[in-house]
Design an enzyme around this catalytic site. Structure first.
Site, PDB file in Angstrom:
ATOM      1  N   GLY A  24       0.822  -1.210   0.000  1.00  0.00           N
ATOM      2  CA  GLY A  24       0.000   0.000   0.000  1.00  0.00           C
ATOM      3  C   GLY A  24       0.854   1.257   0.000  1.00  0.00           C
ATOM      4  O   GLY A  24       0.540   2.234   0.681  1.00  0.00           O
ATOM      5  N   ALA A  25       1.911   1.260  -0.825  1.00  0.00           N
ATOM      6  CA  ALA A  25       2.926   2.315  -0.749  1.00  0.00           C
ATOM      7  C   ALA A  25       2.607   3.538  -1.595  1.00  0.00           C
ATOM      8  O   ALA A  25       3.386   4.484  -1.603  1.00  0.00           O
ATOM      9  CB  ALA A  25       4.275   1.742  -1.177  1.00  0.00           C
ATOM     10  N   ASN A  26       1.485   3.557  -2.293  1.00  0.00           N
ATOM     11  CA  ASN A  26       1.224   4.671  -3.198  1.00  0.00           C
ATOM     12  C   ASN A  26       0.466   5.822  -2.554  1.00  0.00           C
ATOM     13  O   ASN A  26       0.311   6.882  -3.166  1.00  0.00           O
ATOM     14  CB  ASN A  26       0.455   4.194  -4.431  1.00  0.00           C
ATOM     15  CG  ASN A  26      -0.906   3.630  -4.076  1.00  0.00           C
ATOM     16  OD1 ASN A  26      -0.989   2.506  -3.604  1.00  0.00           O
ATOM     17  ND2 ASN A  26      -1.976   4.387  -4.295  1.00  0.00           N
ATOM     18  N   GLY A  28      -1.068   7.634   1.555  1.00  0.00           N
ATOM     19  CA  GLY A  28      -1.212   7.591   3.005  1.00  0.00           C
ATOM     20  C   GLY A  28       0.037   7.197   3.752  1.00  0.00           C
ATOM     21  O   GLY A  28       1.146   7.656   3.455  1.00  0.00           O
ATOM     22  N   GLY A  30       1.640   4.367   3.799  1.00  0.00           N
ATOM     23  CA  GLY A  30       2.612   3.646   2.993  1.00  0.00           C
ATOM     24  C   GLY A  30       3.485   4.574   2.178  1.00  0.00           C
ATOM     25  O   GLY A  30       4.704   4.368   2.053  1.00  0.00           O
ATOM     26  N   SER A 153      -4.166  -1.427  14.473  1.00  0.00           N
ATOM     27  CA  SER A 153      -4.953  -0.222  14.724  1.00  0.00           C
ATOM     28  C   SER A 153      -5.361  -0.180  16.188  1.00  0.00           C
ATOM     29  O   SER A 153      -5.417  -1.218  16.869  1.00  0.00           O
ATOM     30  CB  SER A 153      -6.210  -0.247  13.837  1.00  0.00           C
ATOM     31  OG  SER A 153      -7.166   0.703  14.251  1.00  0.00           O
ATOM     32  N   TYR A 178     -14.088  -4.640  10.118  1.00  0.00           N
ATOM     33  CA  TYR A 178     -12.799  -3.947  10.079  1.00  0.00           C
ATOM     34  C   TYR A 178     -12.043  -4.199  11.381  1.00  0.00           C
ATOM     35  O   TYR A 178     -10.849  -4.540  11.370  1.00  0.00           O
ATOM     36  CB  TYR A 178     -12.997  -2.446   9.875  1.00  0.00           C
ATOM     37  CG  TYR A 178     -11.703  -1.662   9.974  1.00  0.00           C
ATOM     38  CD1 TYR A 178     -10.764  -1.694   8.948  1.00  0.00           C
ATOM     39  CD2 TYR A 178     -11.415  -0.894  11.106  1.00  0.00           C
ATOM     40  CE1 TYR A 178      -9.579  -0.989   9.034  1.00  0.00           C
ATOM     41  CE2 TYR A 178     -10.227  -0.184  11.206  1.00  0.00           C
ATOM     42  CZ  TYR A 178      -9.309  -0.231  10.169  1.00  0.00           C
ATOM     43  OH  TYR A 178      -8.128   0.467  10.271  1.00  0.00           O
TER      44      TYR A 178
END
Length: 313
Positions: A24-26, A28, A30, A153, A178
């Protein structure tokens, strides 16, 4: 003010020669994690579902840090076939991996299923990372000061595992599932620590959480009520910026941290602040829950980790 409160991304040691993989590096957390690591000389693999967005993110970082060493790879964590294909490509491209940051996630969508038929949040947030870690464990074992950082979280403390209804067929509530997925992250990180320790592995398992951080995970929540509460109302009032929210996982990935630690903000209610060890919920630390989730996860992903040495367990 403690030493942890003073810690910033500028204090990350030189990471030249080290290889990181961030899911998820693209965007936020990440993206901020990748940016900070690249600034300190790390080679970073951006594991992203949308390759075009990943390449734009990498280009943005390179414009700031022209010597950044970045690679973009396609990974859909909700699809176990994609996880296996991505892990195969990492093996083909790299003889070792130093740090894996299990960061990506989805939050509170309407009920939907993964290609393998699992509830989407459990599939993406937990099962995909469980499989990816297992498939890359050999590369991590060859790394220098190797670590697996799994991002959970605050909501893990509200979660529980519905072993009799993991996919929500009997009843589904977006935030409850979640919370279940974030609880699973916490249970996984702690159980991985137990098993790596028992096996005498050099790999350290660590957990982190960002507190309350303004990312598109909240503002992009698919259901209207949660988008309003988390994005338009909560973010302006309470949330810290993503660069600040990424500090716990950066500290877990690069700082002087003991194996098994859980790193989060040290401010009131752990919503914001500097990175520091924070308590894991007793339920997430329960060995029997860890064993049961591990067995279920191996069965659902068909990824089996090496058994720890019974003599050292």
């Amino acid at each position: 003010m403690t030493a942890h409160q003073q810690w910033t991304a500028g204090q990350i040691p030189d990471q030249t020669g080290r290889v990181f993989l961030v899911t998820g590096a693209n965007s936020g957390l990440g993206l901020e994690t990748t940016r900070a690591l690249a600034a300190r000389g790390a080679q970073v693999i951006l594991a992203v579902r949308d390759v075009a967005k990943g390449r734009r993110a990498a280009a943005g970082i390179t414009s700031e840090h022209p010597r950044a060493r970045l690679a973009v790879g396609h990974l859909d964590l909700a699809d176990l076939d994609s996880v296996r294909a991505f892990a195969d490509q990492v093996h083909a491209d790299h003889p070792r991996l130093d740090v894996l940051v299990n960061n990506a996630g989805v939050m509170a969508p309407p009920r939907s299923l993964s290609p393998q038929g699992h509830e989407l949040q459990f599939a993406c947030n937990h099962l995909g990372h469980f499989a990816l870690t297992g498939l890359l464990l050999d590369l991590l074992s060859a790394g220098r000061d190797p670590r697996v950082v799994t991002v959970s979280s605050l909501n893990h403390r509200r979660g529980r595992l519905r072993f009799d209804d993991l996919d929500g067929e009997r009843g589904y509530a977006p935030m409850a599932f979640y919370n279940q997925s974030k609880f699973a992250n916490a249970v996984f990180g702690r159980e991985l620590h137990r098993r790596l320790t028992a096996a005498g592995s050099p790999v350290r398992s660590l957990l982190a959480h960002p507190g309350y951080t303004a990312t598109n995970l909240q503002s992009g929540a698919p259901t209207g009520l949660w988008r309003l509460l988390l994005g338009r109302i909560g973010n302006p009032l309470l949330a810290q910026p993503p660069a600040r929210g990424a500090l716990p996982q950066l500290y877990a990935a690069t700082g002087p941290v003991e194996a098994g630690a859980f790193i989060g903000p040290d401010g009131p209610a752990e919503l914001r602040g500097g990175p520091a060890p924070v308590p894991l919920s007793p339920a997430a630390a329960d060995p029997e829950t860890g064993r049961r989730l591990w067995e279920v996860s191996e069965r659902l992903t068909a990824v089996r980790y090496p058994d720890p040495d019974p003599a050292s367990a």
